[in-house]
Design a protein around this motif. Sequence first.
Motif, PDB file in Angstrom:
ATOM      1  N   ARG A  57      10.574   2.236  -0.518  1.00 42.15           N
ATOM      2  CA  ARG A  57       9.794   1.242   0.505  1.00 42.15           C
ATOM      3  C   ARG A  57       9.860   1.978   1.692  1.00 42.15           C
ATOM      4  O   ARG A  57       9.863   1.533   2.513  1.00 42.15           O
ATOM      5  N   GLN A  62      -3.620  -6.279   4.220  1.00 42.16           N
ATOM      6  CA  GLN A  62      -3.023  -7.102   2.966  1.00 42.16           C
ATOM      7  C   GLN A  62      -4.100  -7.621   2.010  1.00 42.16           C
ATOM      8  O   GLN A  62      -4.965  -8.406   2.350  1.00 42.16           O
ATOM      9  N   ASP A  90       9.774  -5.462   2.466  1.00 41.09           N
ATOM     10  CA  ASP A  90       8.879  -5.874   1.265  1.00 41.09           C
ATOM     11  C   ASP A  90       7.501  -5.957   1.353  1.00 41.09           C
ATOM     12  O   ASP A  90       6.967  -5.991   0.457  1.00 41.09           O
ATOM     13  N   ASP A  91       6.928  -5.880   2.442  1.00 41.06           N
ATOM     14  CA  ASP A  91       5.490  -5.760   2.661  1.00 41.06           C
ATOM     15  C   ASP A  91       5.091  -4.247   2.441  1.00 41.06           C
ATOM     16  O   ASP A  91       3.691  -3.942   2.630  1.00 41.06           O
ATOM     17  N   SER A  95       3.294  -4.181  -3.072  1.00 38.73           N
ATOM     18  CA  SER A  95       2.926  -5.027  -1.991  1.00 38.73           C
ATOM     19  C   SER A  95       1.549  -5.105  -1.814  1.00 38.73           C
ATOM     20  O   SER A  95       1.181  -6.102  -1.015  1.00 38.73           O
TER      21      SER A  95
END
Length: 457
Positions: free
Chosen positions: A226, A293, A246-247, A272
């Motif tokens: 990550r 996103q 976490d993104d 993600s």
Amino acid sequence: MAQCGSSCGPGYKTPLDAMKGPREELVYVPCIYRNTGIKKPDYLSTVDVNPESAQYSQVIHRLPMPHLDDELHHSGWNTCSSCFGDHSKVRNKLILPCLISSRVYVVDVGTDPRAPRLHKVVEAEDVKKKCGLENLHTSHCLGCGEIMISSLGDPEGNGKGGFVLLDGETFEVKGNWEVEGQAAPFGYDFWYQPRHNVMISTEWGAPKVLRDGFNIEDVAAGHYGRHIHVWDWTKHTLIQSLDLGDDGLLPLEVRFLHNPDADQGFVGCALSSSVFRFYKAEDGKWAAEKVIQVPTKNVQGWVLPKMPGLITDILISLDDRFLYFSNWLHGDIRQYDITDTKQPKMVGQVFLAGSILNGGPVTTLDDKELTSQPQPVTVKGRRLYVTTSLYSAWDKQFYPDMIRDGSVMLQIDVDTDKGGLTLNPNFMVDYGAEPDGPVLAHEVRYPGGDCSSDIWI
């Protein structure tokens, strides 16, 4: 190639010059048999992409590797636009690192571009002995003439983000690029920008957990990455590690803007389903922020109740105007206007396949983007070539039909003025119809170099 006589080397002087190059007539595509049940070696296929040719949209040559279960993956060049000023350099060898066997195949594509031949095999034992690395991924040529290849792990299958150096003439293993003890916890892709004395590398996961498939519990256990890592390009040392949180799970493909003066770029985070912009801050350190996103879809009939897009390959156009990426699970290719790098705007989208097609086993229960599930496509400006295989173990897990039927290569026509993507219905390479049985095709490489292989210094 650039037409400047003997005063220049391979590629082009600038990214904008590269955009003016001749249309491609051939492309090279690695084909993988690992995990298909067919005991044949992987091979490099040559595809005719000249619309005027009688063999258009056909595989015209296959070069099998000498071993089984290599898992060919990404490819690179012996030299590229980073050596433009060196007339002694010629782009005539394709470098094929193996993700599982850790061999490196050097393929001669200069003697006969339509029928490549094997030039040299760098054995995994040599890489292990001299570098302490295995599971090789990205290959880039350097301005000094050497070849640099990133690794995912160590010989025990643990994560280890180091870099192998090959001699650019003999292709012998010279040793590690990074200073001893400076390897990152995980590795995957990398891109360098010498004018800012920096390289950025990314993380996938530990080879021992990803070798045979994906288990979501391995993410929570810390076996997947990550972070993106910032390296001092001249000192070969790790100077920053940016936790994307976490993104930013599984940050895979990384691209600086092509302008060699640029101090920013993008990284696609697979699990993600996000894209982060990384940049040089006012204090001289590097930072990152999420700028795209892709919403997760609530589904029924899949392995989990929520399905991410799973962003895989990302590309930036040579004029730094557009960003492209693939949502491997949802099945669409997206185009974003990145004129304002802080606020990318989607200007093109086309669905090719994926797990949410209408009529398939998966039902979308809640979709923040689509009003209905996309229809299957039937296939008989600028061009974007795509292949549908990602990695054989994940293909087998998430797309078992691809293992049975083989993957395909498609062409997307790109509007590079206002933005827009359209599937070319007249181009398809069906790798399910190969002589030795259905095969998994992954990644495309242009003989003259392209936006994913060439770096300007």
